[in-house]
Design a protein around this motif. Structure first.
Motif, mmCIF file in Angstrom:
data_model
loop_
_atom_site.group_PDB
_atom_site.id
_atom_site.type_symbol
_atom_site.label_atom_id
_atom_site.label_comp_id
_atom_site.label_asym_id
_atom_site.label_seq_id
_atom_site.Cartn_x
_atom_site.Cartn_y
_atom_site.Cartn_z
ATOM 1 N N VAL A 127 0.839 -1.207 0.000
ATOM 2 C CA VAL A 127 0.000 0.000 0.000
ATOM 3 C C VAL A 127 0.869 1.250 0.000
ATOM 4 N N PHE A 128 1.877 1.263 0.881
ATOM 5 C CA PHE A 128 2.797 2.408 0.915
ATOM 6 C C PHE A 128 3.540 2.546 -0.414
ATOM 7 N N GLY A 129 3.908 1.416 -1.003
ATOM 8 C CA GLY A 129 4.608 1.450 -2.288
ATOM 9 C C GLY A 129 3.780 2.118 -3.363
ATOM 10 N N SER A 130 2.466 1.886 -3.341
ATOM 11 C CA SER A 130 1.573 2.529 -4.293
ATOM 12 C C SER A 130 1.604 4.043 -4.134
ATOM 13 N N PHE A 131 1.577 4.500 -2.879
ATOM 14 C CA PHE A 131 1.614 5.938 -2.618
ATOM 15 C C PHE A 131 2.977 6.525 -2.970
ATOM 16 N N ILE A 132 4.042 5.781 -2.670
ATOM 17 C CA ILE A 132 5.395 6.239 -2.982
ATOM 18 C C ILE A 132 5.561 6.447 -4.488
ATOM 19 N N ALA A 133 5.032 5.500 -5.282
ATOM 20 C CA ALA A 133 5.127 5.632 -6.739
ATOM 21 C C ALA A 133 4.423 6.896 -7.219
ATOM 22 N N THR A 134 3.277 7.208 -6.605
ATOM 23 C CA THR A 134 2.542 8.416 -6.971
ATOM 24 C C THR A 134 3.333 9.664 -6.607
ATOM 25 N N ILE A 135 3.929 9.648 -5.412
ATOM 26 C CA ILE A 135 4.751 10.779 -4.976
ATOM 27 C C ILE A 135 5.882 11.032 -5.968
ATOM 28 N N ALA A 136 6.556 9.963 -6.392
ATOM 29 C CA ALA A 136 7.713 10.099 -7.281
ATOM 30 C C ALA A 136 7.342 10.682 -8.636
ATOM 31 N N ILE A 137 6.094 10.462 -9.058
ATOM 32 C CA ILE A 137 5.646 10.992 -10.347
ATOM 33 C C ILE A 137 5.131 12.422 -10.211
ATOM 34 N N ARG A 138 4.316 12.669 -9.193
ATOM 35 C CA ARG A 138 3.600 13.949 -9.106
ATOM 36 C C ARG A 138 4.370 15.056 -8.394
ATOM 37 N N TRP A 139 5.063 14.720 -7.307
ATOM 38 C CA TRP A 139 5.692 15.766 -6.492
ATOM 39 C C TRP A 139 6.732 16.572 -7.276
ATOM 40 N N PRO A 140 7.643 15.913 -8.022
ATOM 41 C CA PRO A 140 8.621 16.706 -8.782
ATOM 42 C C PRO A 140 7.972 17.627 -9.813
ATOM 43 N N GLU A 141 6.746 17.285 -10.252
ATOM 44 C CA GLU A 141 6.052 18.109 -11.238
ATOM 45 C C GLU A 141 5.222 19.204 -10.586
ATOM 46 N N GLY A 142 5.240 19.251 -9.242
ATOM 47 C CA GLY A 142 4.473 20.266 -8.539
ATOM 48 C C GLY A 142 2.998 19.947 -8.440
ATOM 49 N N ARG A 143 2.629 18.687 -8.727
ATOM 50 C CA ARG A 143 1.225 18.272 -8.647
ATOM 51 C C ARG A 143 0.906 17.752 -7.252
ATOM 52 N N SER A 144 -0.352 17.872 -6.862
ATOM 53 C CA SER A 144 -0.779 17.448 -5.532
ATOM 54 C C SER A 144 -0.685 15.932 -5.400
ATOM 55 N N VAL A 145 -0.212 15.486 -4.233
ATOM 56 C CA VAL A 145 -0.182 14.050 -3.938
ATOM 57 C C VAL A 145 -1.144 13.718 -2.812
ATOM 58 N N ALA A 146 -1.909 14.691 -2.394
ATOM 59 C CA ALA A 146 -2.806 14.485 -1.251
ATOM 60 C C ALA A 146 -3.876 13.450 -1.538
ATOM 61 N N ARG A 147 -4.263 13.311 -2.809
ATOM 62 C CA ARG A 147 -5.315 12.362 -3.152
ATOM 63 C C ARG A 147 -4.769 10.988 -3.508
ATOM 64 N N GLY A 148 -3.466 10.820 -3.367
ATOM 65 C CA GLY A 148 -2.869 9.505 -3.621
ATOM 66 C C GLY A 148 -3.067 9.066 -5.047
ATOM 67 N N ARG A 149 -3.366 7.748 -5.251
ATOM 68 C CA ARG A 149 -3.582 7.203 -6.594
ATOM 69 C C ARG A 149 -5.065 7.142 -6.929
ATOM 70 N N SER A 150 -5.807 8.190 -6.573
ATOM 71 C CA SER A 150 -7.242 8.179 -6.820
ATOM 72 C C SER A 150 -7.611 8.618 -8.222
ATOM 73 N N MET A 151 -6.624 8.990 -9.052
ATOM 74 C CA MET A 151 -6.912 9.411 -10.414
ATOM 75 C C MET A 151 -5.839 8.903 -11.365
ATOM 76 N N CYS A 152 -6.234 8.767 -12.629
ATOM 77 C CA CYS A 152 -5.293 8.336 -13.670
ATOM 78 C C CYS A 152 -4.321 9.472 -13.967
ATOM 79 N N ASP A 153 -3.039 9.146 -14.069
ATOM 80 C CA ASP A 153 -2.036 10.166 -14.368
ATOM 81 C C ASP A 153 -2.134 10.668 -15.800
ATOM 82 N N SER A 154 -2.795 9.897 -16.681
ATOM 83 C CA SER A 154 -2.911 10.298 -18.087
ATOM 84 C C SER A 154 -4.146 11.150 -18.359
ATOM 85 N N CYS A 155 -5.324 10.668 -17.904
ATOM 86 C CA CYS A 155 -6.569 11.369 -18.236
ATOM 87 C C CYS A 155 -7.230 12.042 -17.048
#
Length: 251
Positions: A16-44
């Protein structure tokens, strides 16, 4: 809890933590919010249902694609989930109880920092600070390395790589280490104490050398100016040394 109950619990938490970590690694450097975790598709940006958020299994069942837009799901998601799971299981087997849970937290924080360094060459001060705080808190609770050794390790780790970075810049006129690397090494010292730091640095250096050799073997050029995510190597070396220390002491 039986012999396998603890590793299984930590493994599930790790996935579960790994799922959130993967989201952080994608979104945080781009300045995108990570508060919602993996609740949305990164593409659409489509909202995802619970069945689409099951670590590893969802990726496999959806064949690595979003069910809404067909966009490719980054493989880093399932890889990080598997690594998080593995960290939890191994920590639970190596040291059942509080010390194993602490080791799993250590591993998950290192995994987060490594994922960010790999994706963006970035070791955030906030996460390094969390690693420092948790390491000292674990020491204050009397788990593992004594608090005094952790404090010395924090200072020694930071100072060692800071001096290396300053010396390299003075000699070569350019940065050889990122600003986050000394902070990460100091934070590692707050978990392991000062004695294993040389071993961590050795393991990290050997891993870096192995990567260079593999790159050359694949026919790719290696230049002196090539960037290497040294934080990833430090993180891997630190957790390996933590695990090796448990084996040596007979846990």
């Amino acid at each position: 809890m039986d012999h396998w109950g603890w590793p299984i619990l930590l493994g599930v938490l790790g996935a579960v933590f790994g799922s959130f970590i993967a989201t952080i690694a994608i979104r945080w450097p781009e300045g995108r919010s990570v508060a919602r975790g993996r609740s949305m598709c990164d593409s659409c940006g489509a909202s995802l249902k619970a069945v689409e958020l099951v670590p590893v299994a969802s990726f496999l069942l959806q064949r690595g694609c979003c069910r809404h837009c067909g966009g490719r799901i980054a493989p880093s998601h399932w890889i990080t989930e598997v690594l998080g799971l593995a960290i939890g299981v191994v920590a639970g087997i190596a040291a059942p109880g509080g010390e194993g849970a602490a080791g799993a937290v250590f591993g998950w924080l290192l995994l987060t920092l490594a994922a960010l360094d790999l994706s963006a060459f970035w070791l955030p001060n906030m996460l390094n600070g969390v690693l420092v705080a948790t390491g000292l808190a674990v020491g204050a609770l009397g788990l593992g390395v004594p608090l005094g050794a952790r404090l010395i390790g924090g200072a020694a780790g930071f100072l060692a790589l800071w001096l290396v970075a300053r010396g390299y810049k003075a000699l070569r006129g350019r940065q050889g280490l990122g600003g986050g690397d000394p902070k990460l090494f100091g934070a590692i010292g707050c978990w392991l104490g000062w004695e294993p730091l040389a071993e961590v640095l050795l393991v990290a250096s050997l891993l870096g050398l192995a990567l260079v050799v593999l790159k050359l073997a694949a026919g790719r050029q290696v230049r002196a100016t090539d960037r290497l995510p040294f934080g990833v190597l430090l993180a891997a070396g630190a957790w390996a040394v933590w695990l090796g220390g448990l084996m040596t002491t007979g846990h």
